[in-house]
Design a protein around this motif. Structure first.
Motif, PDB file in Angstrom:
ATOM      1  N   ASP A  68     -64.809  58.704 -25.774  1.00 16.54           N
ATOM      2  CA  ASP A  68     -64.802  59.234 -24.274  1.00 16.54           C
ATOM      3  C   ASP A  68     -64.504  60.799 -24.247  1.00 16.54           C
ATOM      4  O   ASP A  68     -65.044  61.475 -23.441  1.00 16.54           O
ATOM      5  CB  ASP A  68     -63.403  58.574 -23.525  1.00 16.54           C
ATOM      6  N   VAL A 113     -67.796  62.552 -25.198  1.00 16.68           N
ATOM      7  CA  VAL A 113     -68.412  62.252 -23.870  1.00 16.68           C
ATOM      8  C   VAL A 113     -68.192  63.373 -22.841  1.00 16.68           C
ATOM      9  O   VAL A 113     -69.273  64.116 -22.390  1.00 16.68           O
ATOM     10  CB  VAL A 113     -68.771  60.952 -23.378  1.00 16.68           C
ATOM     11  N   THR A 162     -72.590  54.494 -22.122  1.00 15.35           N
ATOM     12  CA  THR A 162     -72.203  55.919 -22.249  1.00 15.35           C
ATOM     13  C   THR A 162     -73.423  56.592 -21.506  1.00 15.35           C
ATOM     14  O   THR A 162     -72.955  57.639 -20.893  1.00 15.35           O
ATOM     15  CB  THR A 162     -72.261  56.288 -23.744  1.00 15.35           C
ATOM     16  N   LYS A 206     -72.715  57.047 -17.915  1.00 14.83           N
ATOM     17  CA  LYS A 206     -71.547  57.876 -17.237  1.00 14.83           C
ATOM     18  C   LYS A 206     -72.162  59.395 -17.362  1.00 14.83           C
ATOM     19  O   LYS A 206     -71.696  60.129 -16.437  1.00 14.83           O
ATOM     20  CB  LYS A 206     -70.479  57.803 -18.307  1.00 14.83           C
TER      21      LYS A 206
END
Lengths: 440, 232
Positions: free
Chosen positions: B167, B170, B192, B195
């Motif tokens: 996270d 990212v 992923t 997002k």
């Protein structure tokens, strides 16, 4: 206070060396050379005066020049192979392939690495030559040692140039036909790399012969002859002057070339022949041996192809002289057998533990592969020794040497894992020296 | 000169009779975040290796930020931050030393920021040889990001990362993109992409079979499931 090094690659190599600490196993070849001295003295230094005799150096200087040139050529051949391993296939390449590269600085750092890590070669040869100082003259010893160090430096300069030149020729349209004619079953791109060590050794070998002539002449009274000892080193310096420019254009491209070569080999395995590698028929029904044959071919192919190249070259060189065939044939045999000792560094160390593989079967498989690869040297050299020179006993002894080398190589691989190559190098020196002594 | 950050035209790679990448075209504008997806063996890594100058194409052209990768792979690397599928690092350096080294090669960068992105904490001064696969990948990511290059090419870069680290990475990629960086992320983790990506490219058998905005992701997910269910 240590001077600040502006070359980042040199600095990083220095940090790596600091973290690694002293790897005592790297001294093994020098220890091996010490052990080899009494074994090799009679065969290499029969021309030396016996203790108590006072024979002028000009009467045995030529004998020393011959031995020094052979040792210098061996050292040059080894360091040329190391220059390929350090620069073309070295571990830095995989790390740096995704980053910008200052090729000149990197190649300079790699050359310094080769100088430092391969210093054992001239030092070991220097140890082997010690009887010259004790029984003969320390001046003569210094001359022979000078030739060996000169060849070592020349080998690094020429080795780096020729290996980068090989990448250039692989991309050159004008060389395409030549490489196609030479490549046999190999991908064209690889042909240049295969022949590079031979080309480098040819140049350094000529310069070593000139240096040896100078050594003989110098010991015979012509003082200027000693200056000739620098010829291989000067050749290396001249070669090095061109390395920077080639590095700029071709260090990075070597990665592309290697990827293409490895990809081309992978593509030769179609559905019918998937998993087939050199001598894979030996592995039918023997999974451990098949795995080891695949590892040898895919990670240490130069021992298989180089064994045949070395064997054929030794056979050609030994056509006129059995001595030459024995000296170089024994050298090539101990080198090819090192394939087993190098295998642990290419095998995942945890795999055998995880799979519960029986250590004896791994040892046996490596032994068989080392012996099988040795056939590339033995076949042509033993043919020349027995058919051309009638030396059946020596040919049989060479086969015996190959067997003993394979046994030791496989054993040190099981015992020492990652550092097995150093242990084998020490053993190989003793074996080679002992063999030369027996043959004498 | 093309304004695209990544420009691929007719890119093809053959190994003998095997066609790994079959004449693909792809243009990625500056500031885009593109997800590259496909099954194992679809040609993603081969494409990425050609894009990052680690493999020469059989034919076709590829450029990064206006630099021809085939003609000058060395110059292209300076504009790229790359995490390969199997990152290789100096085993006898610490992560901090490795990142400092890469920073110097790249002519500058914020080492501490990269270490924070990697989230190695006190482990950043331990030797890489003692690291787990996830820690190695974090180090490789930090090396790729440290100089904030204009184009990031990440091959399965989030594999092996714990969820919190993934996270965080990212999030950093999204920030870099806000600053104008272009990101090409090859991954099997479609959540992923949902997002952060604004475009998805699906490869099959060396060809691009889907290339659309993030709204095609559901279809891509379905397509991947169908292909998975097919017998070899």
């Amino acid at each position: 206070m240590r001077p600040v090094v502006s070359n980042p690659y040199l600095r990083v190599h220095r940090s790596i060396a600091k973290h690694q600490g002293i790897v005592w196993m790297r001294l093994a070849p020098v220890v091996g050379a010490v052990a080899a001295v009494p074994l090799v003295s009679d065969s290499l230094f029969g021309f030396l005066p016996t203790p108590g005799q006072a024979v002028p150096v000009d009467q045995w200087g030529l004998g020393l020049a011959t031995v020094a040139s052979r040792l210098a050529n061996l050292v040059a051949a080894a360091v040329i192979l190391h220059s390929y391993a350090d620069m073309v296939r070295g571990p830095d390449r995989a790390v740096l392939d995704v980053h910008p590269v200052r090729a000149r600085a990197l190649v300079a750092a790699l050359a310094v690495f080769t100088l430092r890590a391969r210093l054992y070669l001239p030092v070991s040869a220097g140890v082997l030559l010690v009887p010259v100082g004790i029984q003969g003259s320390w001046l003569a010893y210094a001359g022979a040692l000078g030739l060996i160090f000169s060849a070592w430096l020349g080998g690094i300069g020429v080795g780096y140039l020729v290996n980068l030149g090989a990448v250039w020729s692989a991309y050159s349209e004008s060389w395409a036909r030549v490489l196609d004619a030479l490549r046999g079953d190999n991908p064209r791109m690889q042909a240049a790399l295969i022949y590079a060590p031979g080309v480098a050794l040819a140049f350094v070998g000529i310069s070593v012969e000139l240096g040896a002539i100078g050594l003989g002449a110098g010991l015979g009274g012509w003082t200027f002859g000693f200056a000739w000892l620098a010829i291989p080193m000067c050749l290396g310096a001249v070669a090095w002057a061109f390395v920077g420019r080639l590095a700029d254009g071709y260090y990075v491209k070597a990665s592309l070339l290697l990827a293409d070569v490895d990809g081309a080999w992978g593509a030769t395995e179609n559905e019918d022949t998937a998993g087939d590698v050199y001598l894979s028929a030996l592995g039918v029904g023997r999974p451990q041996l098949l795995r080891t044959l695949r590892l040898g071919w895919r990670s240490l192919r130069v021992h298989a192809t180089g064994g045949w190249v070395a064997g054929i070259l030794v056979a050609l060189g030994g056509w006129a002289s059995a001595d030459t065939a024995v000296f170089w044939g024994a050298g090539a045999t101990v080198w090819v057998a090192s394939v087993a000792a190098l295998m642990p560094a290419h095998d995942p160390p945890w795999l055998d533990d995880a799979l519960g593989v029986d250590g004896f079967s791994v040892w046996r498989a490596r032994l068989v592969v080392a012996m099988a690869y040795s056939f590339g040297v033995l076949a042509p050299v033993c043919c020349v020794l027995s058919l051309r020179h009638g030396s059946f006993f020596i040919a049989a002894a060479l086969m015996g040497l190959a067997t003993v080398c394979a046994l030791i190589s496989s054993t040190v691989a099981s015992k020492f894992k990652d550092t097995a190559a150093w242990a084998y190098a020490a053993s190989a020196l003793v074996l080679w020296a002992g063999f030369m002594g027996v043959i004498k | 000169m093309s304004k695209a950050a990544i420009e691929i035209v007719g890119l093809r790679k053959e190994y003998g009779r095997v066609v790994a990448v079959d004449g693909i075209d792809l243009s990625i504008p500056k500031g885009a975040f593109v997800g590259l997806v496909g099954h194992n063996g679809a040609g993603k890594t081969t494409t990425i290796n050609m894009l990052t100058g680690q493999l020469s194409p059989t034919s076709g052209a590829v450029s990064v930020a206006g630099t021809d990768v085939v003609k000058d792979p060395g110059a292209a690397r300076a504009k790229l931050g790359t995490v390969p599928e199997h990152p290789t690092l100096y085993e006898y350096l610490s992560a901090r030393e490795m990142i400092e080294f890469v920073t110097e090669l790249r002519g500058g960068g914020d080492v501490q920021w990269a270490l924070n992105v990697a989230g190695l904490g006190s482990a950043s001064d331990r030797l890489i040889r003692e690291y787990s696969q996830g820690m190695r990948r974090k180090t490789a990511l930090a090396c790729a990001l440290v100089s904030r290059p204009p184009v990031l090419v990440l091959d399965e870069a989030l594999n092996g990362l714990d969820p919190a680290s993934a996270d965080r990475v990212v999030g950093v990629l999204a920030e870099l993109r806000q600053d104008g960086a272009t990101v090409l992320l090859s991954t099997h983790v479609l959540d992923t992409l949902e997002k952060v990506a604004d475009r998805v490219v699906l490869m099959e058998h060396g060809k691009i079979v889907v290339d659309g905005d993030i709204s095609v992701l559901a279809g891509v997910r379905q397509r991947l499931r169908e292909v998975s269910a097919m017998p070899d």
